[in-house]
Design an enzyme around this catalytic site. Structure first.
Site, mmCIF file in Angstrom:
data_model
loop_
_atom_site.group_PDB
_atom_site.id
_atom_site.type_symbol
_atom_site.label_atom_id
_atom_site.label_comp_id
_atom_site.label_asym_id
_atom_site.label_seq_id
_atom_site.Cartn_x
_atom_site.Cartn_y
_atom_site.Cartn_z
ATOM 1 C CG ASP A 149 -0.358 0.011 2.516
ATOM 2 O OD1 ASP A 149 0.882 -0.093 2.598
ATOM 3 O OD2 ASP A 149 -1.099 0.129 3.514
ATOM 4 C CG ASP B 26 0.091 -4.088 1.971
ATOM 5 O OD1 ASP B 26 -0.167 -4.749 2.985
ATOM 6 O OD2 ASP B 26 0.889 -3.124 1.959
ATOM 7 C CE LYS C 179 2.884 -5.673 3.785
ATOM 8 N NZ LYS C 179 2.401 -4.589 4.674
ATOM 9 C CD GLU D 116 0.555 -1.495 7.791
ATOM 10 O OE1 GLU D 116 0.268 -0.671 8.685
ATOM 11 O OE2 GLU D 116 1.087 -1.164 6.720
ATOM 12 C CD GLU E 224 8.091 -0.241 7.305
ATOM 13 O OE1 GLU E 224 7.126 -0.959 6.982
ATOM 14 O OE2 GLU E 224 8.292 0.890 6.829
HETATM 15 O O1 KIV Z 1 3.527 -1.125 1.613
HETATM 16 C C1 KIV Z 1 4.707 -1.524 1.557
HETATM 17 O O2 KIV Z 1 5.454 -1.294 0.610
HETATM 18 C C2 KIV Z 1 5.188 -2.307 2.695
HETATM 19 C C3 KIV Z 1 6.634 -2.664 2.717
HETATM 20 C C4 KIV Z 1 7.420 -1.475 3.081
HETATM 21 C C5 KIV Z 1 6.908 -3.822 3.614
HETATM 22 O O3 KIV Z 1 4.446 -2.632 3.559
#
Ligand code: KIV
Length: 289
Positions: free
Chosen positions: A52, A91, A121, A123, A190
């Site tokens: 994202d 994401d 993914k 968070e 991260e």
């Molecule tokens: O959104 C993204 O690019 C990420 C990476 C930095 C892991 O979550």
């Protein structure tokens, strides 16, 4: 020789674990469209994340919060069309999974059905462990993201390294362990001190991918635009620039603009020809009008 190279086989989660167990670092990178997908495919990475971070890198928002599911799906589908071997991670954007298991499932299923991702993914924070468990129970492979989580950066005190005190480090480690217990297949960590990653890695059985988290993770991820130098302006401390694509691109467009203005482009090599007889006939036809 065939004009088409043989299709490459898609990696599996087992392949990743085998690589990790053999001590081979896992390479992950973001991509956001068809050409960037083709580039990372050809470079031979293991995992591609349509992060994202697209909100900022390609859509021009000032954080990841505003990007929508439909915007992410459009980008993710384009990346899918350019990828063969690497595993593709979608994401889930802010607001698309937190409120209920049903919402998380419906959003994740769209990423699988419409964009063909291999994993999704989410968070850390709030309801994420419950959402991760629900997704895993529904058969959806999940990547958990701990440490600095941009979707909730404001509540973490901004875009800054996390886990810099022992208490804060323990909280990051607990987030990671809770997500592992919920059944995630992979973890991203991260912007934490390397000592946090070094303490966490031996406690995990799932592969751990770091970004700004030091050398002790099982692999690394960077944002495509950061590592290629496509951005104007600065980047986070952990970013290493491997190219100056912005500089090369501005110089290329500037050279084009100069040549259009000077008349050097297009040259005869860029023109389509017409047989002289046809050109003469065209003049005659125009004269008769
Ligand atoms: O959104 C993204 O690019 C990420 C990476 C930095 C892991 O979550």
């Amino acid at each position: 020789m065939s004009a088409h190279p043989a299709p490459r086989t898609r990696l599996t989660l087992n392949d990743l674990r085998t690589k990790r167990d053999a001590g081979d670092p896992l390479v992950m990178v973001t991509a956001y469209d068809f050409p960037s997908a083709q580039i990372v495919e050809e470079a031979g990475v293991d995992l591609v994340l349509v992060g994202d971070s697209a909100a900022m890198t390609v859509l021009g928002y000032d954080s990841t919060v505003p990007v929508t599911v439909d915007e992410m799906l459009m980008l993710t589908k384009a990346v899918r069309r350019g990828l063969e071997a690497p595993l593709l991670v979608g994401d889930l954007p802010f607001g698309s999974y937190e409120a209920s298991d049903e919402l998380a499932l419906a959003t994740a299923q769209r990423f699988l059905k419409e964009a063909g991702v291999d994993l999704i993914k989410i968070e850390r924070g709030g309801t994420t462990v419950d959402r991760a468990r629900a997704l895993v129970n529904a058969g959806i492979p999940v990547v958990g993201h701990v440490g600095l989580t941009p979707q909730t950066a404001t509540s973490l005190g901004g875009y800054r390294a996390q886990g810099r005190t022992a208490d804060a480090a323990l909280a990051v480690i607990d987030d990671a362990l809770a997500l592992q217990d919920a059944g995630v297949s992979l973890l991203v960590i991260e912007a934490v001190p390397s000592a946090v990653t070094a303490a966490l890695a031996p406690l995990l059985h799932v592969p751990l991918i770091g970004i700004g988290a030091g050398p002790d993770a099982d692999g690394q991820v960077l944002v495509f635009h950061d590592l290629l130098g496509i951005h104007a302006g600065g980047a986070a401390k952990f970013v290493k620039r491997y190219a100056d694509v912005r500089g090369v691109s501005v110089a290329g467009v500037r050279a084009y603009a100069d040549e259009v203005r000077s008349g050097a482009y297009p040259a005869s090599a860029h023109e389509y020809a017409m047989p002289a007889a046809e050109a003469a006939r065209l003049q005659e036809m125009l004269a008769l009008r």
